[in-house]
Design a protein around this motif. Sequence first.
Motif, PDB file in Angstrom:
ATOM      1  N   HIS A  49       0.371  -1.158  -0.348  1.00  0.00           N
ATOM      2  CA  HIS A  49       0.237   0.001  -0.347  1.00  0.00           C
ATOM      3  C   HIS A  49       1.320   1.166   0.020  1.00  0.00           C
ATOM      4  CE1 HIS A  49      -3.923   2.468   0.782  1.00  0.00           C
ATOM      5  NE2 HIS A  49      -2.995   3.021   1.671  1.00  0.00           N
ATOM      6  N   ASP A  54      -0.786   2.265  -6.782  1.00  0.00           N
ATOM      7  CA  ASP A  54      -2.085   2.771  -5.994  1.00  0.00           C
ATOM      8  C   ASP A  54      -3.783   2.159  -6.779  1.00  0.00           C
ATOM      9  OD1 ASP A  54      -3.887   3.685  -4.661  1.00  0.00           O
ATOM     10  OD2 ASP A  54      -2.883   5.566  -3.998  1.00  0.00           O
ATOM     11  N   ASP A  56      -6.531   1.324  -6.124  1.00  0.00           N
ATOM     12  CA  ASP A  56      -7.660   2.529  -5.806  1.00  0.00           C
ATOM     13  C   ASP A  56      -7.536   3.299  -6.715  1.00  0.00           C
ATOM     14  OD1 ASP A  56      -8.781   0.831  -3.694  1.00  0.00           O
ATOM     15  OD2 ASP A  56      -7.715   2.113  -2.541  1.00  0.00           O
ATOM     16  N   LEU A  60     -10.473   3.144  -9.588  1.00  0.00           N
ATOM     17  CA  LEU A  60     -11.710   4.904  -9.305  1.00  0.00           C
ATOM     18  C   LEU A  60     -11.727   5.257 -10.885  1.00  0.00           C
ATOM     19  CD1 LEU A  60     -12.336   7.143  -8.233  1.00  0.00           C
ATOM     20  CD2 LEU A  60     -10.827   8.119  -7.488  1.00  0.00           C
ATOM     21  N   GLU A 248     -14.679   2.083   0.097  1.00  0.00           N
ATOM     22  CA  GLU A 248     -13.933   2.981  -0.981  1.00  0.00           C
ATOM     23  C   GLU A 248     -13.738   3.553  -2.331  1.00  0.00           C
ATOM     24  OE1 GLU A 248     -10.573   3.924   0.758  1.00  0.00           O
ATOM     25  OE2 GLU A 248     -10.578   3.520   1.994  1.00  0.00           O
ATOM     26  N   SER A 250     -13.014   3.691  -5.130  1.00  0.00           N
ATOM     27  CA  SER A 250     -12.790   2.857  -6.339  1.00  0.00           C
ATOM     28  C   SER A 250     -13.597   1.727  -6.311  1.00  0.00           C
ATOM     29  CB  SER A 250     -11.272   2.208  -6.528  1.00  0.00           C
ATOM     30  OG  SER A 250     -11.090   1.363  -5.016  1.00  0.00           O
TER      31      SER A 250
END
Length: 429
Positions: A49, A54, A56, A60, A248, A250
């Motif tokens: 992480h 990334d 996410d 997204l 999240e 995303s």
Amino acid sequence: MMAVAVTVFVVAYILIATEKVHRLLAALGGAAVLLAIGVVGSEEAFYSHETGIDWDVIFLLLGMMIIVGVLRKTGVFEYVAIWATKRAGGSPLRVMILLVLITAVASAFLDNVTTVLLIAPVTLLVCERLGVNPVPFLIAEVLSSNIGGAATLIGDPPNIIIASRAGLSFNDFLVHMAPIIVVELIVFTLILPLLFRGSFTADPERIAGVMALNEREAIRDSRLLIKCGLVLLGVFAGFIGHSAFHIEPSIVALLGAGVLVLISGLRPRDYMASVEWETLLFFAGLFIMVGALVTTGVIADLAGLATDATGGDALVAVMLILGVSAVLSGLVDNIPYVATMSPLVQQLAAGISNPVQAQALWWSLALGADLGGNMTAVGASANVVVLGIARRAETPISFWEFTKKGSIVTVITIVIAAPYLWLRYFVWA
């Protein structure tokens, strides 16, 4: 390994900046070299992480690109383009100001990447209708998205990282960040005529043609538009309440995309054509290269030098964090920079007895990272997304074309932010 990571990053950055090779080739090539020689492994590149891709951000973007692809089939972008042009009286400058303000406000309550994905297609259509170069408009919008996104916890990804580390709420950001961002946005709007001088000449015949159009006739599928509207309302609610729902953004975007694909009845090729695969892969390569700088300790060393130079003085620390964050966030993506800098700021804040001044360190980090993301074409996620959209629309924005404008705006906004931090947390506290 530290020297190798720096060398690869610098070489790739020079290639991206000079456009000697395609930016995707430079980013993926740099990432491949770092993986091949073992500077980072699969664990650091794909699963960490802190230092990896990334996902996410990637998902997204993917989810929102699919939603935009479905939305494009309704004709709503043409509708908004005609509506905005008519409301602005056909004046390119007024059109730019209107789109900039819409982008900034939307970026505060969604996030800046989602906003530019929605606004950029409208901008391209407006400029096509008026017969003006869309590049200045796209640059102005992405700059305003980074400014507007700084106002709230959810507007810019670095703010989410800062809020998590510092224990700050949505209301904390509204109280401390929104006032200065309103001032920044006003100043930015006022300098638009100077910043993009010579970009506001349109063909009078084209203006007259747009003014004569009925925007309602642009809607091609009203039933699909209603479906898109309902899904988007759900997605936006998910974005705003993601911290309360513990979902999240995303995941929200992917769920929205999935639902919309199911109920739209469109074929995959109809909506997948809007996915910017080059942009997603460029992000992946960039994340791996920046992750190598984090893994080898380069960014931590730079941030540590900055914090050591404060000498325990809170005001010096605030100003140094603001300036260093603006520069480093402009050179590398501001998300991994903030992720690395946050623990150091937390440690520094713990050593300051005055709680108001200690919290000012977090606001200086947020302002420096968010506003510094405007400095170069790779400083923030929204910048990279808009460059990808422009390239696909065959109106490419060069690295230096963006950076010349972005660096001016960064300097102005940081200069405005510095006295705000001093007055609010040291003079009036």
